[in-house]
Structure formats: C-alpha cells, structure tokens
Design a protein around this motif. Structure first.
Motif, PDB file in Angstrom:
ATOM      1  N   ALA A 156       0.572  -1.092   0.139  1.00  0.00           N
ATOM      2  CA  ALA A 156      -0.174   0.194  -0.069  1.00  0.00           C
ATOM      3  C   ALA A 156       0.823   1.213   0.037  1.00  0.00           C
ATOM      4  CB  ALA A 156      -0.781  -0.039   1.233  1.00  0.00           C
ATOM      5  N   ASN A 157       1.897   1.371   0.792  1.00  0.00           N
ATOM      6  CA  ASN A 157       2.855   2.568   0.661  1.00  0.00           C
ATOM      7  C   ASN A 157       3.625   2.692  -0.524  1.00  0.00           C
ATOM      8  OD1 ASN A 157       2.313   3.099   3.307  1.00  0.00           O
ATOM      9  ND2 ASN A 157       3.837   1.550   4.204  1.00  0.00           N
ATOM     10  N   ILE A 158       3.936   1.540  -1.220  1.00  0.00           N
ATOM     11  CA  ILE A 158       4.499   1.498  -2.542  1.00  0.00           C
ATOM     12  C   ILE A 158       3.739   2.021  -3.525  1.00  0.00           C
ATOM     13  CG2 ILE A 158       5.544   0.306  -4.332  1.00  0.00           C
ATOM     14  CD1 ILE A 158       6.885  -1.387  -2.210  1.00  0.00           C
ATOM     15  N   GLY A 159       2.312   1.610  -3.419  1.00  0.00           N
ATOM     16  CA  GLY A 159       1.408   2.197  -4.356  1.00  0.00           C
ATOM     17  C   GLY A 159       0.984   3.558  -4.193  1.00  0.00           C
ATOM     18  N   THR A 160       0.936   3.967  -2.904  1.00  0.00           N
ATOM     19  CA  THR A 160       0.471   5.648  -2.568  1.00  0.00           C
ATOM     20  C   THR A 160       1.521   6.247  -3.327  1.00  0.00           C
ATOM     21  OG1 THR A 160      -0.544   4.732  -0.608  1.00  0.00           O
ATOM     22  CG2 THR A 160      -0.001   7.151  -0.821  1.00  0.00           C
ATOM     23  N   LEU A 161       2.833   5.717  -3.072  1.00  0.00           N
ATOM     24  CA  LEU A 161       4.006   6.576  -3.643  1.00  0.00           C
ATOM     25  C   LEU A 161       3.926   6.790  -5.121  1.00  0.00           C
ATOM     26  CD1 LEU A 161       7.287   5.484  -1.775  1.00  0.00           C
ATOM     27  CD2 LEU A 161       5.683   7.523  -1.268  1.00  0.00           C
ATOM     28  N   LEU A 162       3.194   5.703  -5.939  1.00  0.00           N
ATOM     29  CA  LEU A 162       3.057   5.484  -7.390  1.00  0.00           C
ATOM     30  C   LEU A 162       1.846   6.282  -7.694  1.00  0.00           C
ATOM     31  CD1 LEU A 162       4.854   2.369  -8.086  1.00  0.00           C
ATOM     32  CD2 LEU A 162       5.882   4.545  -8.191  1.00  0.00           C
ATOM     33  N   ASP A 163       1.117   6.911  -6.816  1.00  0.00           N
ATOM     34  CA  ASP A 163      -0.332   7.465  -7.001  1.00  0.00           C
ATOM     35  C   ASP A 163      -1.169   6.229  -7.442  1.00  0.00           C
ATOM     36  OD1 ASP A 163       0.383   9.922  -6.462  1.00  0.00           O
ATOM     37  OD2 ASP A 163       1.011  10.358  -8.757  1.00  0.00           O
ATOM     38  N   THR A 213      13.894   7.256  -4.711  1.00  0.00           N
ATOM     39  CA  THR A 213      14.283   7.808  -3.340  1.00  0.00           C
ATOM     40  C   THR A 213      13.037   7.799  -2.521  1.00  0.00           C
ATOM     41  OG1 THR A 213      15.359   9.580  -4.281  1.00  0.00           O
ATOM     42  CG2 THR A 213      14.608   9.897  -1.992  1.00  0.00           C
ATOM     43  N   LYS A 214      11.842   7.701  -2.829  1.00  0.00           N
ATOM     44  CA  LYS A 214      10.889   7.626  -1.969  1.00  0.00           C
ATOM     45  C   LYS A 214      10.541   6.261  -1.664  1.00  0.00           C
ATOM     46  CE  LYS A 214       8.051  11.585  -3.737  1.00  0.00           C
ATOM     47  NZ  LYS A 214       6.758  12.093  -4.546  1.00  0.00           N
ATOM     48  N   ILE A 215      10.703   5.269  -2.523  1.00  0.00           N
ATOM     49  CA  ILE A 215      10.490   3.852  -1.991  1.00  0.00           C
ATOM     50  C   ILE A 215      11.363   3.207  -1.369  1.00  0.00           C
ATOM     51  CG2 ILE A 215      10.409   1.351  -3.118  1.00  0.00           C
ATOM     52  CD1 ILE A 215       9.188   2.540  -5.805  1.00  0.00           C
TER      53      ILE A 215
END
Length: 540
Positions: A35-42, A90-92
């Motif tokens: 979920a966190n990775i998907g949020t970073l990718l919109d 960077t975000k991931i």
C-alpha cells in the motif's frame, strides 16, 4: 516501469527480509508495504489483490516480486524521465528503510549517524546484486562484490583525508568474499572510521560519496558565469550531473539561480578572455553560456567534466548504474580472457608433453627415421624464423607508436598555436570595435554641432524677417509723413501773412530745440518742412 522495479528490488528485498519468517512473509504484513509503495506511485488499493494472489497466506520474495511487477509497477507509463525515476527510487527507498531500519541500526559501537547509515544503505543497494543463496536454491540474498565495495571504501577514505591501501582491501575481500549489508557497514565503521574522527567530517564524507553514486554528480565547485543581460562575470556554486548543470548562490545549494540542460548535442569550447579568469564556453542548441575559473587546471577539469556529462547524458538509466554495468562487463571479459588463457596454456602444456613424447620416440627410432628428424629440424628453423619476424614486428610496432606519440605532440603544439592566433584575432577585433565606437562618438558630436548651426541659422532668418518687417513699417511711416507734409504745404500757401509770421516764430523756436533720436524726430522734420514752405512763400 520495469527499470524502476529493477532499481529498487534490493531495497524491497531488505524490507522483505526484515519481515520474513523462514523465508516467507504473511500477506497482512506485505499489504502495508504494498500500500505504501502504491501510494508513492499514485496507485490506491493495489494491496487488495494480495488476497486473491496465490492460495497460501504467506509469500516468498520471488512471488511478492512477481506480484509487484504485474500488479503495481506495470500500471505506470513505460517511458518516463530519469528525474522522475530518481524521485520514485528515493521515496520507495525511504519506505523500505523505515521497515528495516531497526534491524540495521542496532549495533554495539555506532560511528555513523542514522542519516549517514541510510545514505550508505542506498549506495549498497545501488551497487549490490540479488543472487540465489548457496544454502537454499529458492532463497535470495543481496550481496556486494569486493571490487564494488572497494570503490565505495576508497572514495570514503579519500574524502576523510586518509591513505588508501589497495593491497590490504584485496586481502580483506579474499577473506570475506561477498559483502552483505551488516558486514559492509561493520567494515566501514571498524576499519576505516573511528570515534576520533569528527562527526561533521564523517557526515560530509558520506554526503560526498552519496552525491557521486546516488545523485550522479560528476563535479561541483565555484564557477564564474557571464550574465545574459549584464555582461559581468558572477561567481556561482555549480553542480554538474549527466543531464544538467545547476548553479546556486552558495555551496549550501538552497537558492537555485538557474539550470542548464545538457545533452549529446552540447559542446565545450575554449574562450578568449582578459584578466586572471580562465574562460570557456558551453554551447547548447538554445544559446551559448560563458564560464570562467581562477586557474588553467580548474578550467581543464571542468571542460573534461562537461564533455563527459554530454557524452553520458543520453539514456533513461543513471550514470553510476551504467558505469556499474560497464565494470561488470569488463570484469566478465577479464574472467573470460583468463579462462581462455588458462585453456590455451593447458593446451600448450599438453602439446609440449606430446612433443616431448614424440621426441623420445624419435630418439629411439633415430637411426630408422632420419628423414622425419630432418623435417622436425626444418620445422624448428621455420618456427625460429617466425619468432624473429614476430619480434621484429613488435619492434616496428613500438617505432610506429613512438612516431604516433610525436605526431600527437606536434598536433598539440599546432593546436596551442591556433588558440594563440585566435586570441590575437579576438584582441584585434576588440580594438576595431573600440575605434568604431570612438568614430561613432565623434560623428554624434558633429551631428550635434550641425543641428546647433541649423538652429542658429533659423534664429538669424527669423531675426532678419523681423527686421525687414520693422524696416517696411518705418518706410510706410515715412511715406505717410511725406504725404502729410505735401498736404500741409498746399494748405499753408493760402494762409494769411499773420499766420505766416506765427509760423516764422515757430520755426525760429524750433531751430533752438536739440536734435535727438527719440520718437519726436518725425514732428521736428515736419516743422522744418513747414518752415521751409514758409520761406519759399516769402521768396515768392
């Protein structure tokens, strides 16, 4: 976005490794990470598909990676810019570090602070490889080759101002083998960093190698730049990356003043200049930028760095990743060449043994097979001749290389002479511009004088017209006076003698009046005319 997944796979593996239990992780834990990775990718709700993915409640890393590739990263556009890919990385990486940081920050004698450890972690994930574990075929592990780890350690040692011992590191690499993340961090802290070093120096050194490996910074430092509107040279802090040259007001890099895009169509040329500033030009398809340094050595370094940035600006993969791939390819080529060399040596050994056995057989049958012995002698002579020819060819090659070196030296001298002539030509052009400017100033002064003369001529003509009008008015006044005098003369002819005597007295009285240039001149002339008329009448 398969390239993005490839770049962040090592970071995701460390997060997975911190959550796993016997090589698998429960889906409930993976949902949070997904979920966190998907949020970073919109992307929202991508974790819900884990419930229907596989029938088991736990997943291996290979299965989790397959799900991310087909359900998460495949939704992103296939083509994107390198800057966007870096931001996603960077975000991931930060999300994965939050999951696994507790396992990696717990150590007995920490030397680096948490932020520096995270930066070293990103460098490790950039250079490391995801390989299968030797103990279990279905298990993966992230390891770093000793040569790649040596590059990081060497740069860190140089940034700290210490001496690098390549032989010591090679021995250490042979003893340890492949580096895992805890071993890599422990070696850096225990062997090359100590508690006596200042904390700020450690942070600065880690930031320096982080800029090189993660931010792909080729070079940074102060440069003089000519302004676009005002032709003055101002000093900026410049940061060079493969795709752009960014300049700031200071080395803090907080206030960005501009950014120049660099691609394969850019070129760098030397520029003539006056004073102590060593100038050069960055030619882009849009415009030409002029820079300068304090000395000639710095200019050569910046020119070389800019040419390198333009050469490696293409592609959607970072410069350090491509350099790492190039090093891996070179290492593979060296290993392949070593294997070929060993195979060739073994073949030569076998051939030599066979030749010795054959020679022994020939020695036993020397009396019966003299002809074959002569043939072997002839073959040996031919081989010696070929060896001499090869030796002579090597000597000729050395001579040709020496001649090439001399030709290159002469070419460099001619290039310097051309640069000097170009500088002299630019100086003459500058003198010609100054002379032209002086001529334009003199011409402007003459035009101003001409305009002043025209203005003075107009004023004189205006004065002439005014005087002509006054003269004409005076002539009309005189004409009118003459006409009045004639009329009086006619009237005075019929006057009586008493009136004549009165006029005679008036004439005598007028004769005593002083002559002036006032407005009464006309009246005096009229009285004189009247007296003259009376005199004429008396004579008659």
């Amino acid at each position: 976005m398969s390239a993005l997944l490839k770049n962040v796979t090592n970071c995701i593996w460390h997060a997975f490794d911190s959550l796993q239990n016997k090589d698998v992780v429960h889906k409930s834990k993976l949902k949070v990470l997904t979920a966190n990775i998907g949020t970073l990718l919109d992307l929202y709700g991508v974790e819900k598909g884990l419930d229907h993915y596989k029938s088991s409640a736990e997943l291996t890393f290979e299965e989790f990676k397959h799900y991310l590739q087909h359900e998460v990263f495949s939704s992103q556009p296939k083509t994107t810019t390198l800057q966007v890919v870096r931001e996603y990385e960077t975000k991931i990486s930060e999300v994965c570090w939050l999951v696994c940081r507790k396992h990696h920050l717990s150590r007995d004698k920490p030397v680096f602070d948490d932020e520096s450890v995270f930066k070293l972690f990103r460098i490790f994930c950039l250079l490391a490889d995801l390989v299968q574990d030797a103990d279990a075929a279905d298990r993966y592990v992230v390891v770093l080759q000793p040569s790649e780890a040596g590059i990081v350690a060497e740069q860190l040692v140089h940034c700290l101002g210490l001496r690098w011992d390549a032989a010591d590191w090679e021995a250490l690499g042979v003893s340890i083998g492949h580096f895992k993340w805890p071993a890599f961090l422990a070696v850096l802290e225990a062997k090359y960093c100590c508690e006596q070093l200042h904390a700020a120096a450690l942070v600065e050194a880690v930031d320096e190698i982080y800029d090189v490996f993660i931010e792909d910074i080729i070079k940074k430092g102060y440069l003089f730049k000519r302004g676009y509107l005002l032709p003055t040279m101002r000093e900026y802090w410049c940061v060079l990356q493969p795709c752009a040259l960014t300049y700031y007001k200071s080395s803090a890099q907080k206030e960005q003043c501009g950014r120049i895009a660099i691609d394969e169509y850019c070129s760098v040329e030397a520029a003539a200049g006056e004073g102590k500033i060593q100038r050069f030009q960055l030619v882009t398809p849009e415009r030409t930028f002029e820079f300068g340094t304090q000395d000639h050595k710095s200019r050569l370094q910046w020119v070389s760095a800019l040419k390198q940035a333009a050469a490696v600006s293409g592609g959607a993969e970072g410069y350090q990743r491509r350099a790492r791939a190039g090093r891996r390819g070179a290492g593979a080529r060296r290993e392949r060449e070593a294997r070929e060399t060993r195979a060739r040596l073994q073949h030569e050994v076998r051939a030599r043994l066979a030749a010795e056995a054959q020679a022994q057989e020939l020695a036993e049958l020397a009396q019966q097979d003299n002809k074959k012995l002569e043939e072997l002698k002839t073959t040996q002579t031919e081989l010696e001749r070929l060896l001499q020819e090869e030796t002579q060819a090597k000597r000729d090659e050395e001579i040709v290389r020496a001649l090439q070196a001399r030709v290159l030296a002469e070419e460099w001298e001619r290039r310097e002479e051309l640069e000097r002539l170009q500088e002299e030509q630019n100086r003459m052009l500058e003198e010609e511009r100054l002379k032209r400017k002086q001529f334009e100033i003199l011409q402007a002064e003459k035009e101003a004088q001409y305009r002043e003369a025209e203005k003075r001529l107009k004023e004189l003509e205006e004065e002439k017209r005014r005087l002509d009008q006054e003269l004409k008015a005076a002539q009309q006044k005189i004409s009118k006076t003459d006409h009045t005098a004639k009329a009086l003369h006619v009237q005075l002819r019929g006057l009586k003698p008493a009136v004549l005597r009165s006029c005679d007295r008036s004439r005598r009285a007028v004769s005593f009046m002083p002559t002036t240039k006032s407005s009464s001149d006309t009246l005096i002339d009229v009285r004189a005319i009247h007296c003259k008329v009376f005199d004429d009448d008396d004579n008659l």
